[in-house]
Design an enzyme around this catalytic site. Structure first.
Site, PDB file in Angstrom:
ATOM      1  N   THR A  81       6.228   0.177   7.835  1.00  0.00           N
ATOM      2  CA  THR A  81       7.457   0.764   8.017  1.00  0.00           C
ATOM      3  C   THR A  81       7.900   1.078   9.508  1.00  0.00           C
ATOM      4  O   THR A  81       7.141   1.356  10.362  1.00  0.00           O
ATOM      5  CB  THR A  81       7.455   2.269   7.204  1.00  0.00           C
ATOM      6  OG1 THR A  81       6.528   3.140   7.732  1.00  0.00           O
ATOM      7  CG2 THR A  81       7.341   2.068   5.948  1.00  0.00           C
TER       8      THR A  81
ATOM      9  N   CYS B 267      -1.663   3.688  12.021  1.00  0.00           N
ATOM     10  CA  CYS B 267      -1.738   5.198  11.858  1.00  0.00           C
ATOM     11  C   CYS B 267      -2.019   5.768  13.298  1.00  0.00           C
ATOM     12  O   CYS B 267      -2.463   4.753  14.111  1.00  0.00           O
ATOM     13  CB  CYS B 267      -2.812   5.484  10.894  1.00  0.00           C
ATOM     14  SG  CYS B 267      -4.222   4.548  11.213  1.00  0.00           S
TER      15      CYS B 267
ATOM     16  N   GLY C 151      12.591  -0.320   2.578  1.00  0.00           N
ATOM     17  CA  GLY C 151      13.455  -0.905   1.250  1.00  0.00           C
ATOM     18  C   GLY C 151      14.300  -2.039   1.809  1.00  0.00           C
ATOM     19  O   GLY C 151      14.364  -2.449   2.915  1.00  0.00           O
TER      20      GLY C 151
ATOM     21  N   SER D  68       0.930  -1.263   0.061  1.00  0.00           N
ATOM     22  CA  SER D  68       0.077  -0.093  -0.070  1.00  0.00           C
ATOM     23  C   SER D  68       0.883   1.320   0.055  1.00  0.00           C
ATOM     24  O   SER D  68       1.715   1.363   0.829  1.00  0.00           O
ATOM     25  CB  SER D  68      -0.947  -0.048   1.289  1.00  0.00           C
ATOM     26  OG  SER D  68      -1.603   1.105   1.339  1.00  0.00           O
TER      27      SER D  68
ATOM     28  N   ASN E  57      -4.864  -0.475   7.720  1.00  0.00           N
ATOM     29  CA  ASN E  57      -3.815   0.191   8.123  1.00  0.00           C
ATOM     30  C   ASN E  57      -3.810   0.599   9.462  1.00  0.00           C
ATOM     31  O   ASN E  57      -4.023   1.984   9.733  1.00  0.00           O
ATOM     32  CB  ASN E  57      -3.235   1.166   7.276  1.00  0.00           C
ATOM     33  CG  ASN E  57      -2.114   2.071   7.515  1.00  0.00           C
ATOM     34  OD1 ASN E  57      -1.327   1.508   8.453  1.00  0.00           O
ATOM     35  ND2 ASN E  57      -1.637   2.996   6.859  1.00  0.00           N
TER      36      ASN E  57
HETATM   37  C1  FMN Z   1       6.011   6.308   0.029  1.00  0.00           C
HETATM   38  C2  FMN Z   1       5.353   5.234   0.711  1.00  0.00           C
HETATM   39  C3  FMN Z   1       4.138   5.222   1.244  1.00  0.00           C
HETATM   40  C4  FMN Z   1       3.542   4.282   2.031  1.00  0.00           C
HETATM   41  N1  FMN Z   1       2.109   4.580   2.076  1.00  0.00           N
HETATM   42  C5  FMN Z   1       1.381   3.783   2.972  1.00  0.00           C
HETATM   43  C6  FMN Z   1       0.201   3.768   3.183  1.00  0.00           C
HETATM   44  O1  FMN Z   1      -0.581   4.642   2.777  1.00  0.00           O
HETATM   45  N2  FMN Z   1      -0.290   2.693   3.787  1.00  0.00           N
HETATM   46  C7  FMN Z   1       0.272   1.464   4.489  1.00  0.00           C
HETATM   47  O2  FMN Z   1      -0.399   0.782   4.916  1.00  0.00           O
HETATM   48  N3  FMN Z   1       1.360   1.393   4.149  1.00  0.00           N
HETATM   49  C8  FMN Z   1       2.179   2.506   3.364  1.00  0.00           C
HETATM   50  N4  FMN Z   1       3.640   2.245   3.061  1.00  0.00           N
HETATM   51  C9  FMN Z   1       4.362   1.186   3.636  1.00  0.00           C
HETATM   52  C10 FMN Z   1       4.364   0.130   2.570  1.00  0.00           C
HETATM   53  O3  FMN Z   1       3.300  -0.502   2.258  1.00  0.00           O
HETATM   54  C11 FMN Z   1       5.254  -1.074   3.235  1.00  0.00           C
HETATM   55  O4  FMN Z   1       4.620  -1.693   4.419  1.00  0.00           O
HETATM   56  C12 FMN Z   1       6.646  -0.784   3.585  1.00  0.00           C
HETATM   57  O5  FMN Z   1       7.287   0.252   2.596  1.00  0.00           O
HETATM   58  C13 FMN Z   1       7.540  -1.890   3.611  1.00  0.00           C
HETATM   59  O6  FMN Z   1       7.826  -2.551   2.460  1.00  0.00           O
HETATM   60  P1  FMN Z   1       8.786  -2.109   1.163  1.00  0.00           P
HETATM   61  O7  FMN Z   1      10.223  -2.233   2.010  1.00  0.00           O
HETATM   62  O8  FMN Z   1       8.670  -3.109   0.462  1.00  0.00           O
HETATM   63  O9  FMN Z   1       8.487  -0.608   0.881  1.00  0.00           O
HETATM   64  C14 FMN Z   1       4.128   3.374   2.606  1.00  0.00           C
HETATM   65  C15 FMN Z   1       5.623   2.968   2.191  1.00  0.00           C
HETATM   66  C16 FMN Z   1       6.134   4.092   1.165  1.00  0.00           C
HETATM   67  C17 FMN Z   1       7.668   3.924   0.900  1.00  0.00           C
END
Ligand code: FMN
Ligand code: FAD
Ligand code: FAD
Ligand code: FMN
Ligand code: FES
Ligand code: FES
Lengths: 267, 309, 309, 267
Positions: free
Chosen positions: B191, B128, B215, B21, B125
């Protein structure tokens, strides 16, 4: 089939330009043919030693078109652009694009005026050639610190654009001087059908004010830090005025980078 | 031929690869055919319009990024009418990520989504801030996480995924709490809080100060969280955090995940999800696994986890 | 000339750069003159002999490592007699990292160290499992962290540093608890729990399963923890986690640290600490800071933190 | 002044050797002169594109000595060694060393016997030359899959060592065959004053048993995964038998990599 492509391309030219810029030409015929002035590519910035930042960097298309090499003109600013400038001929570069909304040239226009400063000229350079190809005359004001920084050839290519150069070093680039020059154009017989700008906040504000006063449509290319480059992350927004006067956040990568001159806000 | 299908709490997916997401949108259809994905996951939708956070909203780190986007969006009404019209063009099940700032708001929004055709599942989610608990994230403590999930469970019958946060002392306890509250799956993880400072400006690099770290650099932590949750609950775990290659995805599956999400990696390589999918299939073929779901839990102590359902 | 001296809870250091516990030993004197460091920090000493964990004890990740060494060692008696003889050859203050599995054992060992000539301070590694709380780390919860520190405080008058763990929901609360219990400084942070899986062997890469994650990839998290602690307590914060360059160290100082420790980076470049030290001095000179301590807290909200003491 | 140095050195030779190995020679005169057979360097494994794993990799000194290039002979196994093998002449490599305890040659010895297999020969190669320089005769048993894998020249250099080759392909490397050969040596007039081995668990166990039976001292070079390479992290331990019969964990990087043959345990 898909309009945006993640590809790697061979560097066929990589050389410094003037005192501060660097030119990169790539062998990417299909991407070059598909590119439009004002669009950009998102470049993975790894130098020949594999060093570079994690995210891609947005870079305007400086040269493009069927049968032409795809070109970028960059100002070395930080880690990403330094890695790009360190690329050597024969090395490969990963690029994503073409991206974003380019400039619009309306049928029936006969004359346009471009005001640029700094690396903004890379963004507007391909517009001069597109205009020339449509039989639209181009007049341009190029602003630079000093004559050594001008790069008129890099800007106009073979477009035959009529260029007026203004400099900080002799005071000709001061806002009142440029204003006087523009008013003369807007009031004269060679009044442009549209104006375009990129690269300077000061010149943007001047052009926005005068274009409104004279009722001339305009377009501006904006910059903003980017993540995905595709419209998915919402980190590249800028405040843009809607027709109803309200201000909203639009994505430079998706709704832009080219916006209506009057809709843009100063930065 | 490897069977790539998986089941997530009753929801069948053609394959276990989907976006995370907030890092995905219909815009990615400009790059590849989104119908190849196992599911689509929207950026988090909030009940009301949100402006989002001050810029810069993203900065990069060693092998990762920090973000503080602030969930900008036009609100649930706009989503159900306009965004859904666009999402319905795609074939894979649509998972709507939902964010809200109170238990009641979560429940009300869940009911609304349940009444919206084309929504296949809700990803809550709950990382928050919870306005009723002083802004602490729901997912920080088992009781607040469970309260949000229980209210949504009561409000709708859609498959309900709870997205957990790393910013907690004991994620297994949170996972157990949401399982008991009726979640059909846990998504692990959102994150983790991080910071970067611009030493020339002497201020945080992000406009909002701290941000969420994601990341490849985050991968070992996310993988550990999946491993802990997979041993704590019986509902499926969906692994997310730093996945950029098929090998990464295999690690998550072997740690107990039944499916994976790819986030930040799509910013660097928009084709990352396809590469993960193709590579997963190749791995299974090479190692003689007939079903991708056979990988789930293979590295757990005593291989305790059965293949998902 | 930049004044590089700092004060940590009454203990004056010639400069703010020191090693992180467990990544350093007198062996490094083979590479450079250890007397250039602000302090020396021993690997954690335990009351009794410990064998250590099964191998592999270390594996690498994207820009970092996971470790599960298991604090092998010959115990406190051997340390006070034999190891101390070697440590006394060096000029910088010697900080002894102490680990124990009960409050009483921590107190007893602290008293013993206080009676050992050449010990300048104790760094209490309270990230280790507490046998009286079911193996949960002392630093996971404010009350158990405070109990260990209070007992040590009562048992000795040496400067007492509490080394906190990222594996907690609210590190600021833990920092406040140890400050109240009498700690003279907090060291932030120890490694965060992580996991890596060998997908060919289908088992964790580390012999012990999960391990502690450190190195550049961990930096944004450690920096955030320092930032949170610096706003929560008045005692000095010593920053540690992923520091590999002088720029990294400046980030930690600006986030509120009064000194820094370098760990994993020394494995890749044994001269890392010297490079950090020289680079810090150069940064101060270039930006016109007369004292390195002037950097402390510069990026905090409202620049709330005064320079350390 | 400091015995261990973190330095970068230019690659002066980088080439495949035989079917599986790769040779790297570096211009590092001071480090080469300071190195002793059995010691190792800890190498940062970045290829010309900057790619490579985070940690260093330990590599035995294969060639060293005053006025000689510093050499390594490596088997490409994973990411680290692949990056090393991808280095080209002229590129630079960061190395840390010399590290660890090398082989001991006692004054008065007249004859030593070496048993090696695989890349273990890189570790023992410099011992042949050191022995020759002290007037000690070297006899060696080289075990390999097939004649193509032998690398006798890479092993013995100019040392004049007397080499007996044994192969899996013709059965001559089977333990009973090697045992018969060794017994003949240990019982004969050319009985060695010491034995050395590296690289094969099977050959190690054989040599340990026979050396104990005949009362011949021996040394073995062990391998273990490493972090710091300097003795600080305790990730490289191996169980080693103390003189009192108890077993303790010693660090391969600090107390080793060379250990007493009878003190080592099978792995
Ligand atoms: C720019 C950005 C925006 C994100 N927005 C959301 C969000 O709106 N809702 C959510 O549940 N997670 C959000 N995340 C978290 C990601 O869904 C994911 O859980 C997290 O980035 C770890 O995965 P990755 O390392 O593959 O990015 C966001 C991550 C990034 C980098
Ligand atoms: C649509 C678009 C077209 C552009 N075209 C050109 C061009 O043709 N030639 C050219 O020289 N530059 C152009 N830029 C600016 C260029 O992207 C930045 O200079 C570059 O990203 C700086 O990266 P860095 O790592 O060298 O600098 P750093 O300062 O280290 O970058 C740090 C971060 O800030 C971002 N950033 C810094 N400056 C800018 C900026 N001006 N715009 C957007 N992001 C920025 C970087 O992308 C990166 O995320 C364009 C930007 C945009 C948005
Ligand atoms: C003192 C010493 C001397 C050595 N000398 C030589 C030599 O002269 N020539 C040669 O080809 N090899 C030698 N090795 C082995 C060499 O270090 C490994 O093959 C190499 O580290 C593998 O790294 P990789 O990334 O290619 O493989 P990977 O398998 O990807 O490595 C994964 C991890 O395991 C470790 N590892 C894997 N195999 C070994 C091993 N056999 N020993 C130690 N660590 C290992 C790596 O260092 C790394 O940490 C020596 C090892 C030691 C300890
Ligand atoms: C191999 C290794 C061993 C460690 N041993 C200890 C230890 O004994 N006691 C302790 O308090 N921290 C120990 N740590 C944690 C470090 O001191 C430090 O807090 C952590 O590694 C983060 O810093 P870094 O990223 O600079 O390594 C160890 C870390 C590593 C990598
Ligand atoms: S860069 Fe991601 S939305 Fe524009
Ligand atoms: S490698 Fe660190 S102690 Fe041997």
């Amino acid at each position: 089939m898909h309009p945006v492509v993640e590809a790697t391309a061979r560097v066929v030219d990589s050389a410094p330009v003037g005192r501060r810029y660097h030119r990169l030409l790539l062998d990417a015929p299909e991407l070059s043919a598909a590119s439009r002035p004002g669009q950009f590519f998102h470049l993975l910035c790894r130098d020949g030693a594999g060093n570079g930042p994690y995210l891609r960097r947005p870079m305007s298309i400086w040269r493009c078109g069927p049968g032409r090499q795809l070109g970028f003109l960059l100002h070395v600013k930080g880690r990403g652009t330094a890695a790009l400038a360190a690329l050597r001929v024969g090395e490969r570069l990963s690029l994503l694009g073409p991206l974003g909304q380019g400039f619009r040239l309306e049928p029936g226009w006969r004359r346009i005026l471009i005001v640029v400063r700094g690396v903004g000229l890379a963004t507007l350079a391909p517009l001069t050639e597109a205009a020339a190809a449509q039989g639209i005359a181009v007049q341009a004001v190029l602003s630079a610190q000093a004559p050594e920084d001008l790069m008129a050839a890099e800007f106009a290519g073979d477009s035959g654009a009529a260029i007026t150069s203004v400099f900080d070093s002799d005071g000709s680039s001061a806002v009142p001087a440029v204003e006087a020059f523009l008013r003369a154009r807007f009031e004269g017989a060679d009044r442009p059908d549209a104006v375009f700008t990129c690269g300077s906040n000061r010149l943007f504000l001047l052009l926005q004010r005068l274009a409104a006063e004279y009722g001339i449509p305009g377009q501006i290319a904006l910059e903003q830090q980017m993540g995905c480059g595709l419209g998915m992350c919402f980190c590249c927004v800028r405040q843009i005025r809607a027709p109803d006067g309200t201000v909203q956040n639009l994505r430079v990568c998706a709704e832009g980078p080219v916006f209506d001159l009057q809709a843009a806000l100063a930065w | 031929m490897v069977n790539m299908a998986v089941q997530i709490g009753g929801l069948p997916l053609a394959n276990p690869v989907m976006p995370a997401s907030g890092t995905f949108g219909p815009e990615l259809a400009q790059v590849f055919d989104l119908n190849r994905l196992g599911a689509l996951v929207t950026k988090s939708v909030t009940p009301q319009y949100r402006e989002g956070n001050p810029l810069p909203r993203l900065c990069e780190t060693e092998a990762g990024v920090l973000n503080s986007i602030g969930i900008p969006g036009k609100g649930l009404d706009h989503f159900c009418v306009h965004a859904m019209a666009e999402w319905r063009r795609f074939a894979p099940p649509l998972v709507v990520s939902l964010s809200a700032d109170s238990v009641a708001a979560f429940a009300e929004a869940a009911a609304r989504l349940a009444g919206t055709p084309g929504v296949a599942a809700i990803e809550a989610n709950i990382s928050c801030p919870n306005l009723e608990e002083d802004g602490r994230a729901f997912a920080m403590h088992p009781h607040s996480a469970a309260a949000a999930i229980a209210a949504m469970r009561a409000a709708c019958t859609l498959p309900l995924w709870a997205k957990l946060s790393p910013n907690t002392a004991d994620i297994a306890a949170v996972a157990r709490a949401v399982e008991e509250a009726g979640a059909d799956a846990v998504v692990v993880a959102n994150t983790i809080l991080g910071l970067a400072i611009d030493i020339e400006r002497m201020a945080p690099k992000l406009g909002a100060g701290m941000g969420g770290f994601s990341g490849p650099a985050f991968k070992p932590i996310a993988l550990r969280l999946v491993w802990q949750c997979a041993q704590a609950v019986r509902i499926p775990v969906i692994g997310v955090g730093g996945i950029a290659s098929a090998e990464d995805a295999v690690e998550f599956l072997m740690a107990g995940a039944s499916a994976v999400q790819v986030g930040t990696a799509s910013f660097v390589s928009p084709n990352a999800m396809l590469n993960v999918l193709d590579g997963l299939q190749a791995f299974c073929a090479r190692r003689g696994f007939a079903r991708v779901s056979d990988l789930t839990g293979l590295a757990l102590p005593g291989r305790m986890r059965p293949a998902a359902e």
